[in-house]
Design an enzyme around this catalytic site. Structure first.
Site, mmCIF file in Angstrom:
data_model
loop_
_atom_site.group_PDB
_atom_site.id
_atom_site.type_symbol
_atom_site.label_atom_id
_atom_site.label_comp_id
_atom_site.label_asym_id
_atom_site.label_seq_id
_atom_site.Cartn_x
_atom_site.Cartn_y
_atom_site.Cartn_z
ATOM 1 N N TYR A 39 0.984 -1.409 0.182
ATOM 2 C CA TYR A 39 -0.221 0.564 0.054
ATOM 3 C C TYR A 39 0.195 0.973 -0.002
ATOM 4 O O TYR A 39 0.343 2.570 -0.188
ATOM 5 C CB TYR A 39 -0.916 0.153 1.118
ATOM 6 C CG TYR A 39 -1.927 -1.072 1.285
ATOM 7 C CD1 TYR A 39 -2.386 -2.425 0.220
ATOM 8 C CD2 TYR A 39 -2.664 -1.668 2.702
ATOM 9 C CE1 TYR A 39 -2.886 -2.778 0.655
ATOM 10 C CE2 TYR A 39 -3.713 -2.029 2.910
ATOM 11 C CZ TYR A 39 -3.659 -3.124 1.764
ATOM 12 O OH TYR A 39 -4.857 -4.556 2.134
ATOM 13 N N HIS B 60 1.398 -11.999 2.084
ATOM 14 C CA HIS B 60 -0.229 -11.264 1.734
ATOM 15 C C HIS B 60 -0.567 -12.262 0.486
ATOM 16 O O HIS B 60 -2.410 -11.645 0.822
ATOM 17 C CB HIS B 60 0.490 -10.071 1.405
ATOM 18 C CG HIS B 60 -0.676 -8.837 0.880
ATOM 19 N ND1 HIS B 60 -0.529 -7.436 0.832
ATOM 20 C CD2 HIS B 60 -1.645 -8.731 0.189
ATOM 21 C CE1 HIS B 60 -1.420 -6.884 0.251
ATOM 22 N NE2 HIS B 60 -2.967 -7.805 0.096
#
Length: 258
Positions: free
Chosen positions: A36, A98
Site C-alpha cells: 500500500y 499477503h
C-alpha cells in the site's frame, strides 16, 4: 486473536489525520500492507492518535502484510524490520503473508515468520488470500492455526468454506472490502434490508459480515462521519431471514482476483 468487530482498512489512505481520527472515535485495529506504500502514514497517525486519546500502544492492534517479493526465507526478517520502522512500533501485532504467491514457500516463509515471533519483533503470524489447501499446509507447517486469515468478503463475494475452516481451527476471518467498493448499493437484497431498518446499505453489509462468526471487518473510511457509521454498523442486528436473503445473492464479483 481477539479482534474488534470493525477495524480500519487503510489501502489508499494517505493522510495520518484519518488514522488519528479513527482512533479518537474508537477504532482499535489498523490494517495496512507494504504494497500500500502507506505504512509511514499509518505510523504517524497511530502516534498522533495514541497521544490525542491517551491510549496505550497495547490498546491498538497494528497489522501489516509482506508482499510476494518479501517472502523468501532470508527476505522476511529485513522486510518486517523495515515495516516496523515505518510504522514506528517496536513490535508488529499481526504480520500477514499477503498472498501465497511469488517467493512464498511454506517450508521457509512460515518458519522465518515464526522466528520473528520468538525474537519479539512480531506478535502474531497471519495469512491472507489463502485457499483451503494453503490454509491446511500452513497449519501443518506452523503446528497451529494462523492467528487470522484475511480475505475478500462482501455480499457479492462470499466463500463459506473459508469460514468453516476458521471455525474448525479457531481463528478469526478478517473481511476486507466488506462494502464491495460501494457496489453494495446495487444489491437489491441489501438495499431492501437497509430500507427495513432505516439505515444504509453499507451498514447492512458490515452487519451481515459481522453476523458470521468468526468474521471481523476492516472497511476503509477517512471522514469522521463514515468512520463513525462503519463502527456503529456492527451493532445493527439482522434477522436470520435477512442474513439468509443476502447469503442467497447469486451474483459474484471478486474485486481482487489473482
Amino acid at each position: 486473536m481477539d479482534l474488534p468487530p470493525v477495524g480500519l482498512g487503510t489501502m489508499g489512505i494517505d493522510d495520518p489525520d484519518a488514522v488519528a481520527t479513527a482512533l479518537s472515535v474508537g477504532y482499535r485495529h489498523l490494517d495496512t500492507a507494504r504494497i500500500y506504500d502507506n505504512e509511514a502514514v499509518v505510523g504517524d497517525g497511530l502516534a498522533a492518535g495514541l497521544t490525542a486519546v491517551d491510549l496505550d500502544r497495547g490498546d491498538v492492534t497494528v497489522a501489516t502484510k509482506l508482499w510476494i517479493d518479501d517472502l523468501r526465507g532470508e527476505a522476511v526478517a529485513p522486510a518486517a524490520r523495515e515495516s516496523a520502522e515505518r510504522l514506528g512500533v517496536d513490535a508488529i501485532d499481526l504480520l500477514y503473508v499477503h498472498r501465497p504467491r511469488g517467493d512464498y514457500d511454506p517450508e521457509t516463509t512460515l518458519p522465518a515468520l515464526d522466528r520473528l515471533v520468538e525474537e519479539g519483533l512480531v506478535r502474531n503470524v497471519g495469512v491472507s488470500n489463502f485457499e483451503l489447501a494453503d490454509l491446511d499446509r500452513a497449519v501443518e507447517v506452523l503446528g497451529r492455526p494462523p492467528a487470522a486469515h484475511q480475505t475478500e468478503l462482501h455480499p457479492l463475494f462470499y466463500r463459506p468454506e473459508l469460514l468453516d475452516h476458521a471455525r474448525e481451527h479457531g481463528y478469526p476471518v478478517v473481511a476486507y472490502s466488506p462494502l464491495a467498493g460501494g457496489r453494495v448499493r446495487e444489491v437489491d437484497a441489501v438495499t431492501e434490508v437497509a430500507d427495513a431498518h432505516g439505515t444504509t446499505p453499507e451498514a447492512v453489509a458490515i452487519a451481515w459480515a459481522a453476523a458470521k462468526e468468526p468474521v471481523v471487518t476492516i472497511p476503509k473510511a477517512s471522514s469522521e462521519a463514515h468512520l463513525r457509521a462503519n463502527l456503529a454498523a456492527a451493532d445493527l442486528d439482522l434477522t436470520d431471514a435477512e442474513v439468509a436473503a443476502i447469503d442467497a445473492v447469486e451474483r459474484e464479483e471478486e474485486l481482487f482476483p489473482e
